[in-house]
Design a protein around this motif. Structure first.
Motif, short mmCIF file in Angstrom:
data_model
loop_
_atom_site.label_atom_id
_atom_site.label_comp_id
_atom_site.label_asym_id
_atom_site.label_seq_id
_atom_site.Cartn_x
_atom_site.Cartn_y
_atom_site.Cartn_z
N THR A 299 -16.09 10.49 6.75
CA THR A 299 -15.83 10.88 8.12
C THR A 299 -15.79 12.41 8.12
OG1 THR A 299 -14.43 10.57 10.06
CG2 THR A 299 -13.30 10.76 7.95
N MET A 300 -15.32 13.00 9.19
CA MET A 300 -15.16 14.45 9.21
C MET A 300 -13.77 14.77 9.71
SD MET A 300 -18.97 15.58 10.44
CE MET A 300 -19.03 17.17 9.63
N THR A 301 -13.22 15.88 9.22
CA THR A 301 -11.86 16.26 9.56
C THR A 301 -11.83 17.73 9.94
OG1 THR A 301 -10.97 14.62 8.01
CG2 THR A 301 -9.49 16.38 8.66
N ILE A 302 -11.04 18.04 10.94
CA ILE A 302 -10.88 19.43 11.36
C ILE A 302 -9.67 20.00 10.64
CG2 ILE A 302 -10.58 20.99 13.30
CD1 ILE A 302 -13.23 19.29 13.13
N ASN A 303 -9.87 21.12 9.96
CA ASN A 303 -8.89 21.72 9.05
C ASN A 303 -8.74 20.80 7.84
OD1 ASN A 303 -8.46 23.81 10.88
ND2 ASN A 303 -6.84 22.68 11.92
N SER A 304 -8.24 21.35 6.76
CA SER A 304 -8.16 20.57 5.52
C SER A 304 -6.89 19.72 5.51
CB SER A 304 -8.17 21.52 4.32
OG SER A 304 -7.08 22.43 4.41
N GLY B 232 -14.67 9.72 15.34
CA GLY B 232 -14.01 10.82 16.05
C GLY B 232 -14.76 12.13 16.00
N LEU B 233 -16.10 12.08 15.90
CA LEU B 233 -16.90 13.30 15.74
C LEU B 233 -17.44 13.83 17.07
CD1 LEU B 233 -19.28 12.12 12.83
CD2 LEU B 233 -16.88 12.73 12.70
N THR B 234 -17.32 13.02 18.12
CA THR B 234 -18.10 13.27 19.32
C THR B 234 -17.91 14.68 19.88
OG1 THR B 234 -17.90 10.93 19.77
CG2 THR B 234 -18.60 12.33 21.60
N ARG B 235 -16.66 15.15 19.91
CA ARG B 235 -16.36 16.43 20.54
C ARG B 235 -17.01 17.62 19.85
NH1 ARG B 235 -12.42 18.04 24.05
NH2 ARG B 235 -11.27 16.37 25.09
N SER C 63 -3.21 10.66 10.09
CA SER C 63 -2.74 9.31 10.35
C SER C 63 -2.54 9.10 11.85
CB SER C 63 -1.39 9.10 9.65
OG SER C 63 -0.47 10.08 10.11
N PRO C 64 -2.61 7.85 12.32
CA PRO C 64 -2.27 7.59 13.72
C PRO C 64 -0.84 8.01 14.04
CG PRO C 64 -3.23 5.65 12.69
CD PRO C 64 -2.99 6.64 11.61
N GLU C 65 0.04 7.88 13.06
CA GLU C 65 1.44 8.24 13.27
C GLU C 65 1.59 9.71 13.66
OE1 GLU C 65 0.38 6.34 10.81
OE2 GLU C 65 1.72 4.65 10.48
N GLY D 135 0.81 -1.21 0.00
CA GLY D 135 0.00 0.00 0.00
C GLY D 135 0.84 1.26 0.00
N ILE D 136 0.24 2.34 -0.49
CA ILE D 136 0.83 3.67 -0.38
C ILE D 136 -0.26 4.56 0.19
CG2 ILE D 136 0.43 4.06 -2.87
CD1 ILE D 136 2.83 6.08 -2.72
N ILE D 137 -0.10 4.92 1.45
CA ILE D 137 -1.20 5.48 2.24
C ILE D 137 -0.70 6.76 2.93
CG2 ILE D 137 -2.85 5.03 4.11
CD1 ILE D 137 -3.20 3.05 1.85
N THR D 138 -1.10 7.91 2.40
CA THR D 138 -0.66 9.17 3.01
C THR D 138 -1.82 10.11 3.32
OG1 THR D 138 -0.38 10.34 0.92
CG2 THR D 138 1.50 9.06 1.70
N THR D 139 -3.04 9.77 2.93
CA THR D 139 -4.18 10.68 3.15
C THR D 139 -5.28 9.93 3.88
OG1 THR D 139 -5.24 10.14 1.04
CG2 THR D 139 -3.62 11.90 1.02
N GLN D 140 -4.87 9.23 4.94
CA GLN D 140 -5.81 8.30 5.56
C GLN D 140 -6.61 8.91 6.69
OE1 GLN D 140 -2.47 8.39 5.87
NE2 GLN D 140 -1.75 6.81 7.24
N ALA D 141 -7.82 8.37 6.87
CA ALA D 141 -8.68 8.78 7.96
C ALA D 141 -8.36 7.91 9.18
CB ALA D 141 -10.14 8.65 7.55
N ASP D 142 -7.22 8.19 9.81
CA ASP D 142 -6.85 7.58 11.08
C ASP D 142 -6.73 6.06 11.04
OD1 ASP D 142 -6.03 7.58 13.67
OD2 ASP D 142 -7.99 7.99 14.56
#
Lengths: 320, 346
Positions: free
Chosen positions: B227-232, B318-321, B237-239, B171-178
């Motif tokens: 999903t939803m992301t804060i800021n663009s 990860g939307l709860t907050r 990633s978990p890393e 895999g090549i994974i750089t734009t992942q949702a966590d």
């Protein structure tokens, strides 16, 4: 997703390669080049017999890296449902056929340290492309190929010329049998065994490997049976509220198709699981002929693979 | 179609935004006013002109900037691109699929000339002009998956098929949702989906796996996930959780419109011909709440979806907050009118 894509191909060459075995070379007859494929793949060939449509799966035998043509080999089986007879008697150079896109239900395990290929008779066919792929990858493999006689052994000479000492041929008429116990002993950890041939041989090879302590994950088999013949019976369909009679030489799937009823299918050999159908009621006994359902599922009587299995009895009611 | 590529960022000052045309073609994933997991797989067939489904591989105005962001991620963490040795044939399959699609569908930007195994690839937006031998890794600056993956929007994983299972072996994974390739590489289909709530009990993964194992060459399929992301930020990633996790605490009623993004993944699956592997593409689209609300149907629907979303799913995504703050902000766009079925604008 029910039916598979069909391609039109033309027979470019027919060659008798052993007694009762003919090899057919197929080239594209529509606008698209033939697809690449992986070792162990098959295509389903549609045969328009006078009274019905027959669809049989045949392994692709050429090198996966050569898609200028596909090659299949067909053993003529007397007293069968007519597919092999159709290919032998009615198909010649120039005949156009419809085939499915390649499908692979018998791929080599790419992580295997070594591949032990065991073929009986016409069961050699999937290994032809598989060996081409393994050779290109530099993988370690050996073939054990049992035939009735040299005259029945298609491709013995060609294989020995191509792969040398990795090919082991056993001639039944010389009293030679595949010494499978000895072959399977002392193979490196991580070896995988693949077997293709008649059902009794597959059963024997799987049993032998299991008794020798091989894990299930390292044992693979492929068998293309035509749907076994039997007595006619009736299929009742709950959703479409229809009744269809299944002839003695027909599968349930074929009977449905003949009556214009759309049912899911893919391999038509009882292996892929696509045509799994729920049984609402059965007035008789289900004869399970697939390799897909578990023993427990077969015993439950609640599922049937309609491409291969039938009943002995009067009627079965399906959720279709 | 000649695309005008934007110069924008997905980190630090976050200058990413969508043009009005990009907003109109956004793949809004909610077909009704509520959401639940399902095996929402459909054929990946060509869609309407201008839509994200027009071509099998969608290239858009964010292409050049996204590729620049990917290069930054890979430079900082080479572990985002990994392939087990037996996946080399599948890597070439992937390179062929992407190059032929991109050159066929965006001839102004990409071209591919093939003479047997001698290939000539031109990528004008990134200024690449390269001759190489198909099948010979030594003629490329990277392995094939990384080479083409650095030139195509979307993350990619490649699954080997064996033992009636799919194994994420490249895999090549750089734009992942966590989620982490480094953690998942070598896992099977059930293992890498293990954290997903509710869907296992519903049998979703058993049915999906059975379907995928029988996928045929030439018949790709797709689904949308979200999903939803804060800021663009593309690289959630978990890393790098320490860099972006805290962003979730920064949402206020005043900044929802610009800070909160709906993040949609157009996920497509292809059977690869030579390797019998399955390519999984995860093409990420982001849209700000302020942009989304310019489409009346979406402004009405999204607060309804968020309000009725099961808590387990909101937690997992990860939307709860910031869920309630976002609902409150969006609610001014919901006049209570009924919405039409399907995700597209009316």
């Amino acid at each position: 997703m029910t039916a598979s894509f069909l391609r039109t191909v033309r027979v470019a060459e027919v060659e008798p390669v052993a007694s009762r075995i003919k090899r057919f070379r197929l080239v594209s007859a529509d606008s698209q080049p033939l697809s690449e494929f992986s070792g162990g793949s098959h295509v389903t060939v549609c045969m328009k017999a006078p009274d019905r449509l027959i669809r049989n799966p045949y392994s692709l035998m050429g090198s996966p890296s050569d898609t200028s043509s596909y090659q299949i080999s067909v053993l003529k089986v007397e007293g069968s449902r007519g597919g092999s007879e159709f290919m032998h008697e009615r198909v010649e150079v120039g005949t156009e056929l419809e085939i499915s896109e390649p499908l692979n239900l018998f791929p080599p395990a790419k992580i295997a340290r070594k591949h032990i290929l065991v073929a009986g008779g016409i069961g050699i066919t999937p290994f032809m492309s598989m060996m081409g792929e393994l050779e290109a990858l530099g993988a370690d493999f050996e073939l054990h190929y049992g035939v009735r006689s040299l005259g029945d052994g298609a491709f013995c000479k060609l294989l020995e010329a191509r792969y040398g000492k990795r090919i082991h041929v056993y001639l039944q008429d010389q009293g030679q049998l595949i010494p499978l116990e000895r072959v399977l002993a002392n193979q490196p950890l991580g070896s995988h065994m693949y077997v293709c041939g008649p059902k009794p041989m597959i059963d024997w090879a799987l049993r032998t490997a299991t008794l020798a302590g091989w894990p299930d994950e390292n044992i693979h088999s492929e068998q293309f049976n035509a749907p076994p013949i039997g007595k006619p019976f009736v299929v009742k369909l709950t959703k479409s509220k229809r009744e269809v009679r299944v002839g003695g030489h027909q599968s349930i799937l074929e009977a449905l198709e003949q009556n214009g009823i759309d049912a899911p299918f893919l391999c038509r050999g009882g292996a892929c699981g696509q045509c799994e159908t729920s049984v609402a009621a059965c007035d008789g006994f289900i004869e399970h002929n697939d390799h897909y359902l578990s023993d427990a599922e077969k015993a439950s009587g609640k599922k049937i693979m309609i491409c291969m299995s039938r009943i002995s009895g009067d009627a079965i009611t399906l959720d279709l | 179609m000649v695309l005008a590529f934007k110069n924008e960022t997905f980190r630090d000052d976050f200058t990413f935004s969508n043009s009005p045309a990009a907003i109109r073609r956004f793949p809004f994933p909610f077909v009704e006013d509520k959401y639940m997991y399902s095996v929402n797989i459909e054929p990946h067939e060509l869609g309407p002109k201008g839509s994200v489904y027009e071509f099998p591989i969608d290239i858009d105005e964010h292409y050049v900037s996204e590729m620049r962001d990917r290069a930054l991620v890979l430079d900082a963490d080479p572990g985002r691109c990994q392939a087990l040795p037996h996946m080399i044939t599948a890597q070439w399959d992937m390179l062929e699929l992407l190059m032929t699609s991109m050159a066929r569908d965006y001839p102004e930007h990409f071209s591919l000339t093939r003479d047997g195994n001698q290939w000539h690839w031109i990528n004008r937006p990134l200024g690449i002009d390269h001759k190489f031998t198909f099948g010979d890794v030594a003629t490329l600056p990277y392995q094939p998956m990384e080479y083409i993956g650095r030139q195509c929007q979307g993350d990619f994983s490649i699954q080997d098929q064996r033992d009636g299972q799919l194994w994420m072996d490249a895999g090549i994974i750089t734009t992942q949702a966590d989620w982490s390739l480094d953690f998942d590489v070598g896992m099977n289909f059930f293992e890498w989906h293990a954290p997903v709530p509710l869907a296992h009990q519903a049998g979703v993964f058993d049915r999906a796996l059975k379907f995928l194992l029988n996928m045929q060459h030439g018949r790709p399929v797709r689904r949308l996930n979200w999903t939803m992301t804060i800021n663009s930020r593309l690289d959630t990633s978990p890393e790098n959780y320490h860099k972006w996790g805290i962003d979730r605490t920064t949402v206020t009623p005043e900044n929802v419109g610009d800070k909160v993004h709906l993040r949609v993944e157009l996920q497509a699956l292809w059977r690869l011909p030579r390797s019998n592997a399955i390519l999984f593409s995860i093409r990420c689209y982001m849209i700000k709440m302020r942009e989304l609300a310019t489409v009346p149907k979406w402004g009405r629907r999204l607060p309804r979806v968020l309000r009725t979303l099961p808590d387990e799913i909101a937690d997992y995504k990860g939307l709860t907050r910031y869920r309630q703050t976002t609902i409150d902000w969006l609610s001014k766009y919901d006049d209570g009118a009924p919405t039409s079925l399907g995700g597209g604008p009316d």
